[in-house]
Design a protein around this motif. Sequence first.
Motif, PDB file in Angstrom:
ATOM      1  N   LYS A 179      29.235 -18.658  15.412  1.00 11.53           N
ATOM      2  CA  LYS A 179      29.780 -19.651  14.483  1.00 11.53           C
ATOM      3  C   LYS A 179      29.456 -21.078  14.952  1.00 11.53           C
ATOM      4  CE  LYS A 179      33.819 -17.754  15.038  1.00 11.53           C
ATOM      5  NZ  LYS A 179      35.274 -17.608  14.936  1.00 11.53           N
TER       6      LYS A 179
ATOM      7  N   SER B 144      35.924 -13.606  11.104  1.00 12.13           N
ATOM      8  CA  SER B 144      36.205 -13.369  12.531  1.00 12.13           C
ATOM      9  C   SER B 144      37.093 -12.149  12.739  1.00 12.13           C
ATOM     10  CB  SER B 144      36.891 -14.579  13.155  1.00 12.13           C
ATOM     11  OG  SER B 144      36.079 -15.703  12.981  1.00 12.13           O
ATOM     12  N   LYS B 145      37.815 -11.772  11.713  1.00 12.29           N
ATOM     13  CA  LYS B 145      38.723 -10.612  11.845  1.00 12.29           C
ATOM     14  C   LYS B 145      37.949  -9.301  11.857  1.00 12.29           C
ATOM     15  CE  LYS B 145      42.705 -12.984  10.117  1.00 12.29           C
ATOM     16  NZ  LYS B 145      43.010 -13.665   8.877  1.00 12.29           N
TER      17      LYS B 145
ATOM     18  N   LYS C 208      35.830  -7.442  13.722  1.00 12.34           N
ATOM     19  CA  LYS C 208      35.355  -7.478  15.109  1.00 12.34           C
ATOM     20  C   LYS C 208      33.980  -6.842  15.279  1.00 12.34           C
ATOM     21  CE  LYS C 208      38.913  -9.647  16.657  1.00 12.34           C
ATOM     22  NZ  LYS C 208      38.763 -11.090  16.577  1.00 12.34           N
TER      23      LYS C 208
ATOM     24  N   TRP D   8      35.517 -23.209   6.776  1.00  6.31           N
ATOM     25  CA  TRP D   8      36.301 -22.685   7.909  1.00  6.31           C
ATOM     26  C   TRP D   8      37.209 -21.527   7.508  1.00  6.31           C
ATOM     27  CZ3 TRP D   8      41.568 -22.835   7.483  1.00  6.31           C
ATOM     28  CH2 TRP D   8      42.097 -23.719   6.542  1.00  6.31           C
TER      29      TRP D   8
ATOM     30  N   LEU E 223      29.012 -12.097  15.089  1.00  4.49           N
ATOM     31  CA  LEU E 223      29.099 -13.463  14.561  1.00  4.49           C
ATOM     32  C   LEU E 223      28.750 -14.533  15.591  1.00  4.49           C
ATOM     33  CD1 LEU E 223      32.520 -13.668  12.656  1.00  4.49           C
ATOM     34  CD2 LEU E 223      30.252 -13.588  11.628  1.00  4.49           C
TER      35      LEU E 223
ATOM     36  N   SER F 161      35.067 -18.487   7.561  1.00  8.08           N
ATOM     37  CA  SER F 161      34.707 -18.176   8.939  1.00  8.08           C
ATOM     38  C   SER F 161      35.880 -17.474   9.643  1.00  8.08           C
ATOM     39  CB  SER F 161      34.334 -19.489   9.629  1.00  8.08           C
ATOM     40  OG  SER F 161      34.152 -19.299  10.973  1.00  8.08           O
ATOM     41  N   GLU F 162      37.071 -17.982   9.386  1.00  8.17           N
ATOM     42  CA  GLU F 162      38.285 -17.401   9.982  1.00  8.17           C
ATOM     43  C   GLU F 162      38.462 -15.949   9.522  1.00  8.17           C
ATOM     44  OE1 GLU F 162      42.285 -19.038   8.797  1.00  8.17           O
ATOM     45  OE2 GLU F 162      41.983 -20.112  10.683  1.00  8.17           O
TER      46      GLU F 162
ATOM     47  N   ASP G  32      37.580 -23.692  16.452  1.00 13.78           N
ATOM     48  CA  ASP G  32      37.483 -22.236  16.261  1.00 13.78           C
ATOM     49  C   ASP G  32      36.038 -21.750  16.230  1.00 13.78           C
ATOM     50  OD1 ASP G  32      40.262 -22.170  16.018  1.00 13.78           O
ATOM     51  OD2 ASP G  32      40.126 -22.706  13.891  1.00 13.78           O
ATOM     52  N   TYR G  33      35.100 -22.649  16.501  1.00 11.19           N
ATOM     53  CA  TYR G  33      33.674 -22.289  16.432  1.00 11.19           C
ATOM     54  C   TYR G  33      33.084 -22.129  17.828  1.00 11.19           C
ATOM     55  CZ  TYR G  33      33.811 -22.877  11.440  1.00 11.19           C
ATOM     56  OH  TYR G  33      34.097 -22.690  10.118  1.00 11.19           O
ATOM     57  N   ASP G  34      31.981 -21.395  17.909  1.00 12.81           N
ATOM     58  CA  ASP G  34      31.326 -21.184  19.208  1.00 12.81           C
ATOM     59  C   ASP G  34      30.570 -22.436  19.642  1.00 12.81           C
ATOM     60  OD1 ASP G  34      32.041 -18.386  19.277  1.00 12.81           O
ATOM     61  OD2 ASP G  34      30.561 -18.102  17.688  1.00 12.81           O
TER      62      ASP G  34
END
Length: 192
Positions: free
Chosen positions: A122, A113-114, A116, A106, A120, A109-110, A164-166
């Motif tokens: 997730k 995510s930055k 843009k 995680w 992604l 992944s975080e 925080d995941y899709d």
Amino acid sequence: MTKSTKPLMLVLSSPSGAGKTTLSKKIQQSDNSFEISVSHTTRNPRPNEVDGVDYHFVTKKNFLKLLDEGLFYEHAKIFGNFYGTSKSSIKKITDNKHNVLFDIDWQGSEQLSKFKELNLVKVFILPPSKEELEKRLIARNQDDKEAIKRRMLAYSKDIAHKKDYDYVLINDNVENCFNELKKIVSKHLKNN
Ligand code: 5GP
């Protein structure tokens, strides 16, 4: 890659032992547009692991040097070892016009995510239960008792990040979970 203009970046995360590595390999075998991102790590190789295939195994000194030079997209310290995704390994995959599959935690992944501009998707994989996870960790016979205890202690902290995941999938049965994952992948490839 099919008709996509931007490579799809599929991130799979899970508490360790939930079956994410098996699922990553199955995705790659079923769709050769995907390449698994090979991370750098300072942990020791397990008996069946090959340098450059499963991980790039490096010393802590080397890892910190690469980090200092800004060569990682993301990195994390997990169970006392460093793990990171190098920019060069992702570039190699995208230069080949392939989609990227990340098997990262995680924290990674975080950080991804930055960026843009990355395309992604997730997915967080959950074991059916905490008890089942412990059983699997014991059965795979890969870790000593202490390591299993550490992984189980990390479990609650890990799963708190599923929000925080899709997508969140439960790996109750590996074939069913794989089919769900394939549906997600084809939906995103189609929309790409
Ligand atoms: P293992 O040591 O069991 O191979 O991996 C331990 C954890 O590290 C797993 O959750 C795996 O997904 C994660 N991991 C592997 N490579 C990376 C990486 O490059 N970055 C991050 N953030 N996590 C990673």
